[in-house]
Design a protein around this motif. Structure first.
Motif, PDB file in Angstrom:
ATOM      1  N   ARG A  10     -12.608  -8.215  10.864  1.00 36.89           N
ATOM      2  CA  ARG A  10     -11.641  -8.546   9.810  1.00 36.89           C
ATOM      3  C   ARG A  10     -11.867  -9.964   9.291  1.00 36.89           C
ATOM      4  O   ARG A  10     -11.883 -10.204   8.084  1.00 36.89           O
ATOM      5  CB  ARG A  10     -10.222  -8.397  10.354  1.00 36.89           C
ATOM      6  N   ARG A  24     -12.865 -11.130   5.547  1.00 34.99           N
ATOM      7  CA  ARG A  24     -12.030 -12.085   4.802  1.00 34.99           C
ATOM      8  C   ARG A  24     -12.871 -13.259   4.306  1.00 34.99           C
ATOM      9  O   ARG A  24     -12.737 -13.688   3.170  1.00 34.99           O
ATOM     10  CB  ARG A  24     -10.891 -12.575   5.693  1.00 34.99           C
ATOM     11  N   ASN A  39     -14.170  -9.783   1.046  1.00 38.27           N
ATOM     12  CA  ASN A  39     -14.285  -8.335   0.946  1.00 38.27           C
ATOM     13  C   ASN A  39     -12.968  -7.734   1.430  1.00 38.27           C
ATOM     14  O   ASN A  39     -12.805  -7.397   2.591  1.00 38.27           O
ATOM     15  CB  ASN A  39     -15.466  -7.837   1.795  1.00 38.27           C
ATOM     16  N   ARG A  40     -11.995  -7.615   0.504  1.00 39.46           N
ATOM     17  CA  ARG A  40     -10.649  -7.140   0.853  1.00 39.46           C
ATOM     18  C   ARG A  40     -10.659  -5.699   1.352  1.00 39.46           C
ATOM     19  O   ARG A  40      -9.845  -5.314   2.182  1.00 39.46           O
ATOM     20  CB  ARG A  40      -9.701  -7.282  -0.339  1.00 39.46           C
ATOM     21  N   SER A  41     -11.567  -4.887   0.860  1.00 33.23           N
ATOM     22  CA  SER A  41     -11.642  -3.497   1.309  1.00 33.23           C
ATOM     23  C   SER A  41     -12.026  -3.426   2.796  1.00 33.23           C
ATOM     24  O   SER A  41     -11.400  -2.726   3.576  1.00 33.23           O
ATOM     25  CB  SER A  41     -12.656  -2.725   0.462  1.00 33.23           C
ATOM     26  N   ALA A  42     -13.055  -4.186   3.174  1.00 36.78           N
ATOM     27  CA  ALA A  42     -13.486  -4.204   4.580  1.00 36.78           C
ATOM     28  C   ALA A  42     -12.420  -4.851   5.470  1.00 36.78           C
ATOM     29  O   ALA A  42     -12.218  -4.442   6.615  1.00 36.78           O
ATOM     30  CB  ALA A  42     -14.813  -4.945   4.717  1.00 36.78           C
ATOM     31  N   GLU A  43     -11.732  -5.850   4.931  1.00 35.99           N
ATOM     32  CA  GLU A  43     -10.645  -6.492   5.684  1.00 35.99           C
ATOM     33  C   GLU A  43      -9.533  -5.481   5.966  1.00 35.99           C
ATOM     34  O   GLU A  43      -9.028  -5.384   7.089  1.00 35.99           O
ATOM     35  CB  GLU A  43     -10.097  -7.682   4.897  1.00 35.99           C
ATOM     36  N   THR A  44      -9.156  -4.710   4.933  1.00 38.61           N
ATOM     37  CA  THR A  44      -8.130  -3.679   5.103  1.00 38.61           C
ATOM     38  C   THR A  44      -8.586  -2.613   6.088  1.00 38.61           C
ATOM     39  O   THR A  44      -7.810  -2.171   6.947  1.00 38.61           O
ATOM     40  CB  THR A  44      -7.779  -3.044   3.736  1.00 38.61           C
ATOM     41  N   ASP A  45      -9.844  -2.209   6.001  1.00 43.81           N
ATOM     42  CA  ASP A  45     -10.378  -1.216   6.945  1.00 43.81           C
ATOM     43  C   ASP A  45     -10.263  -1.708   8.383  1.00 43.81           C
ATOM     44  O   ASP A  45      -9.862  -0.960   9.276  1.00 43.81           O
ATOM     45  CB  ASP A  45     -11.844  -0.901   6.628  1.00 43.81           C
TER      46      ASP A  45
END
Length: 130
Positions: free
Chosen positions: A31, A35, A39-45
């Motif tokens: 995460r 961050r 990369n907000r998508s990878a952070e959310t994942d």
């Protein structure tokens, strides 16, 4: 600092990894890396995976906190273990106030010159949801 876990279903804050858990640490690093790369998508994942892991593997620890039961008083007791060969064995008996135990020890020491005691403490604990 005391670890205050975020309940896995609280989506208003990022989940907090459990100290000492390798999986939690790995997902938190993933995460943080995402961050740092914006990369907000990878952070959310990573947050989703961490919440799933917390729910599955740490639910009993993250969903509750342990507190002393306020409906009961703690129990204190002292036993004299002084003596040559065998312990004296005198006991204060159970009390709810630690000061009573200490008063008993002072009195017993004054009367007998015994100076070694085994003290016990007991209470009831309640698991409270966070």
């Amino acid at each position: 600092m005391l670890h205050q876990p975020v309940p896995p279903d609280d989506l208003s804050r990022p989940p907090v990894p459990v100290p000492g858990c390798g999986t939690c640490t790995e997902l938190a690093i993933r995460r943080d890396d995402a961050r740092a790369r914006c990369n907000r998508s990878a952070e959310t994942d990573a947050n989703v995976l961490l919440r799933h892991h917390l729910r599955r593997d740490h639910a009993s620890r993250t969903a509750y906190t342990i507190v002393q039961d306020p409906s009961t008083k703690p129990h204190y007791e002292s036993h004299c273990v002084s003596g040559t060969g065998t312990a004296c064995g005198a006991s204060s008996g159970p009390h709810h106030d630690r000061a009573q135990i200490e008063d008993w020890q002072h009195t017993h020491t004054h009367q007998t010159q015994h100076t070694r005691y085994r003290r016990t403490f007991a209470d009831y604990a309640v698991m409270e949801p966070l």
